[in-house]
Motif scaffolding. Sequence first.
Motif, PDB file in Angstrom:
ATOM      1  N   UNK A   5      79.019  55.619 -96.353  1.00 20.32           N
ATOM      2  CA  UNK A   5      77.260  55.037 -96.337  1.00 20.32           C
ATOM      3  C   UNK A   5      77.758  54.258 -95.294  1.00 20.32           C
ATOM      4  N   UNK A   6      78.093  53.356 -95.892  1.00 24.73           N
ATOM      5  CA  UNK A   6      78.887  52.009 -95.387  1.00 24.73           C
ATOM      6  C   UNK A   6      78.951  51.932 -93.703  1.00 24.73           C
ATOM      7  N   UNK A   7      80.517  52.669 -93.569  1.00 26.01           N
ATOM      8  CA  UNK A   7      80.730  52.939 -92.256  1.00 26.01           C
ATOM      9  C   UNK A   7      79.360  53.682 -91.906  1.00 26.01           C
ATOM     10  N   UNK A   8      79.125  54.600 -92.071  1.00 21.93           N
ATOM     11  CA  UNK A   8      78.236  55.568 -91.560  1.00 21.93           C
ATOM     12  C   UNK A   8      76.919  54.609 -90.583  1.00 21.93           C
ATOM     13  N   UNK A   9      76.474  53.501 -91.456  1.00 18.64           N
ATOM     14  CA  UNK A   9      75.240  52.907 -91.405  1.00 18.64           C
ATOM     15  C   UNK A   9      75.997  51.759 -90.077  1.00 18.64           C
ATOM     16  N   UNK A  10      77.477  51.696 -89.833  1.00 17.65           N
ATOM     17  CA  UNK A  10      77.603  50.536 -89.159  1.00 17.65           C
ATOM     18  C   UNK A  10      77.816  51.083 -88.004  1.00 17.65           C
ATOM     19  N   UNK A  11      78.369  51.868 -87.944  1.00 16.92           N
ATOM     20  CA  UNK A  11      78.303  52.760 -86.857  1.00 16.92           C
ATOM     21  C   UNK A  11      76.885  53.197 -86.364  1.00 16.92           C
ATOM     22  N   UNK A  12      76.146  53.817 -86.939  1.00 16.57           N
ATOM     23  CA  UNK A  12      74.668  53.710 -85.875  1.00 16.57           C
ATOM     24  C   UNK A  12      74.481  52.474 -85.950  1.00 16.57           C
ATOM     25  N   UNK A  13      74.052  51.266 -86.237  1.00 11.56           N
ATOM     26  CA  UNK A  13      73.969  49.828 -85.640  1.00 11.56           C
ATOM     27  C   UNK A  13      74.900  49.843 -84.742  1.00 11.56           C
ATOM     28  N   UNK A  15      76.012  52.455 -82.253  1.00 11.80           N
ATOM     29  CA  UNK A  15      75.680  53.209 -81.309  1.00 11.80           C
ATOM     30  C   UNK A  15      74.544  52.526 -80.394  1.00 11.80           C
ATOM     31  N   UNK A  16      73.029  51.991 -81.086  1.00 12.84           N
ATOM     32  CA  UNK A  16      71.666  52.004 -81.410  1.00 12.84           C
ATOM     33  C   UNK A  16      71.866  50.575 -80.670  1.00 12.84           C
ATOM     34  N   UNK A  17      73.133  49.703 -80.556  1.00 17.25           N
ATOM     35  CA  UNK A  17      73.145  48.041 -80.366  1.00 17.25           C
ATOM     36  C   UNK A  17      73.813  48.399 -78.960  1.00 17.25           C
ATOM     37  N   UNK A  18      74.436  49.247 -78.769  1.00 21.31           N
ATOM     38  CA  UNK A  18      75.465  49.260 -77.369  1.00 21.31           C
ATOM     39  C   UNK A  18      76.378  49.334 -77.300  1.00 21.31           C
ATOM     40  N   UNK A  19      77.132  48.558 -78.332  1.00 17.94           N
ATOM     41  CA  UNK A  19      78.916  48.824 -78.324  1.00 17.94           C
ATOM     42  C   UNK A  19      79.239  49.054 -77.583  1.00 17.94           C
TER      43      UNK A  19
END
Length: 50
Positions: A5-13, A15-19
């Motif tokens: 869940x932590x890594x999934x949250x990092x991934x979503x952030x 993506x949304x932040x435009x990394x």
Amino acid sequence: MKNIEKVRSRLNRAISSGHSQRTILDISRQLDVLIVEKMRSQNKKYINKG
């Protein structure tokens, strides 16, 4: 499971932040590894019960 869940949250952030694509792919790979590890451990539990 919390790690997934932590890594999934990092991934979503990311993506949304435009990394960068590289960063998103790296996090995605980490998530894949954790999911596969979880599936293997669940499979071992199932085999040992049978």
